[in-house]
Design an enzyme around this catalytic site. Structure first.
Site, short mmCIF file in Angstrom:
data_model
loop_
_atom_site.label_atom_id
_atom_site.label_comp_id
_atom_site.label_asym_id
_atom_site.label_seq_id
_atom_site.Cartn_x
_atom_site.Cartn_y
_atom_site.Cartn_z
N ARG A 117 0.83 -1.21 0.00
CA ARG A 117 0.00 0.00 0.00
C ARG A 117 0.86 1.26 0.00
NH1 ARG A 117 -4.94 1.01 -1.55
NH2 ARG A 117 -5.12 -1.21 -1.04
N ASN A 306 -9.03 -1.77 8.31
CA ASN A 306 -7.90 -1.91 7.39
C ASN A 306 -8.22 -3.03 6.39
OD1 ASN A 306 -4.63 -2.77 6.95
ND2 ASN A 306 -5.10 -0.61 7.15
N HIS A 357 -5.25 -4.03 4.31
CA HIS A 357 -5.17 -2.90 3.39
C HIS A 357 -3.73 -2.45 3.22
CE1 HIS A 357 -5.94 1.43 2.14
NE2 HIS A 357 -6.74 0.78 1.33
N CYS A 358 -2.97 -2.43 4.30
CA CYS A 358 -1.57 -2.01 4.25
C CYS A 358 -0.73 -2.89 3.33
CB CYS A 358 -0.96 -2.02 5.64
SG CYS A 358 -1.73 -0.91 6.83
N SER A 359 -1.11 -4.15 3.19
CA SER A 359 -0.28 -5.10 2.45
C SER A 359 -0.73 -5.29 1.00
CB SER A 359 -0.28 -6.46 3.16
OG SER A 359 -1.57 -7.02 3.18
#
Length: 366
Positions: A117, A306, A357-359
């Protein structure tokens, strides 16, 4: 890295990516932007991910984190194509073994860590069905982590796809900005108005640069928290746009009064009073965080928000709190009608300070 970029260019016939600042969205009042960043829920061509491989980053936690990333990749691949970037032959074999045949694994875009992300480009579109890609000058979240390869991921993906590529004028990460795709963005000041990213910049200067890249007209700022986590408090853990004029905010249990709990309540209050670029008062939907989680790690991210939206689905976390897990699932199902909500146990990943979401980073269809 220059050899790697040249290899990608030869392989895919891509011209060297531009290093000039991203085209801006300056325009007359009422004129639509030339380029804009869409919401996450538009149709996707694929999801981009990155394989965790560095023991220097993850230590003994690496195998468990790899299992969680593989689970996310296999789940996303049920809905849309997934490309997993890995830094070397050994990591490619490892990723293929754990992710399975539905996930495409490549070593053509080497990476240092898994947080796609923040390292991938921001994809934009125009009104004629074209895409371009903008790098946000990733610097390891303010030089907190090694980022030699990750700093080149945005350019590498753009060259792989043969998309026009440029750099933003500001330094930030994809997880630091939320957009409604309709002229409004939001972010924490702690992450972007920070000397470790944009030294010497005023908030107004950062705002102008963000609006230019995202093709937006209005920025909603929340203060955030500096120096307590590696991201300096990315907004995509606590507050997310789900539609123009509609925001989800996760709130902690009433008996929590730590810095993160106070931050979440402040975000809820600010967004509840805010209007968007079209003059609409934001509709803020509350999501209650879990009362209990399985992890005791101090960096654990107990965020339902997330999540990653995919074609026909929403991929989010669960924490073993049956009542709160189910309530979060129902809320997401109501916010994204017609999409299957899939909840995963990815505790080992979320103990590393980030989540689903971050990944991941979606690439929209043109």
């Amino acid at each position: 890295m220059s050899d790697s970029r040249s290899f990608i260019s030869r392989l895919f016939g891509a011209a060297p990516a531009s290093t000039t600042p991203a085209p801006t969205a300056h325009r007359s009042a009422g004129e639509p932007p030339q380029w804009w960043v869409d919401r996450d829920d538009v149709p996707h061509a694929r999801t981009w991910m990155s394989w965790p491989s560095r023991r220097s980053v993850w230590g003994r936690r690496l195998p468990g984190v790899q299992q969680d990333i593989a689970l996310i990749a296999r789940t996303v691949a049920r809905f849309e194509p997934v490309v997993m970037c890995a830094p070397d032959d050994y990591s490619v074999r490892e990723a293929r073994a754990l992710c399975g045949p539905a996930v495409t694994v490549t070593e053509e875009i080497p990476t240092d860590d898994l947080w796609m992300r923040d390292t991938a480009p921001v994809f934009r579109r125009d009104g004629r069905g074209r895409l371009d890609a903008v790098g946000l000058n990733f610097n390891g979240w303010g030089n907190k982590q090694t980022h030699r390869d990750d700093a080149e991921v945005a350019r590498g993906i753009a060259e792989h796809l043969r998309l026009p590529f440029s750099y933003a004028e500001f330094t930030g990460e994809g997880g630091s900005v939320e957009t409604d795709g309709d002229g409004t963005v939001m972010a924490t000041e702690s992450s972007l108005v920070n000397k470790n990213r944009n030294r010497g910049w005023s908030r107004d200067e950062v705002e102008e640069a963000v609006l230019d890249v995202y093709g937006a007209d209005k920025m909603i700022w929340v203060p955030g928290i500096k120096g307590r986590d590696i991201t300096d408090d990315h907004i995509d853990v606590t507050s997310r746009f789900v539609a123009p004029g509609v925001v989800l905010v996760q709130l902690p249990p009433a008996d929590r009064n730590d810095a993160w709990a106070r931050d979440a309540r402040e975000q809820f209050d600010i967004l509840s009073r805010a209007t968007d670029a079209r003059g609409r008062r934001l509709r803020v939907i509350r999501v209650d965080g879990p009362d209990e989680v399985r992890s005791r790690d101090s960096e654990f991210v107990d965020s339902y928000l997330n999540f990653h939206v995919v074609n026909g689905g929403v991929i989010t976390a669960q924490f073993g709190d049956r009542a709160k897990d189910e309530a979060a699932r129902r809320t997401l199902a109501e916010c994204f009608p017609g999409r299957e909500v899939v909840q995963l146990d990815v505790d080992r990943l979320m103990a590393g300070g980030g989540g689903i979401h971050c990944s991941t980073m979606q690439e929209p269809l043109p």
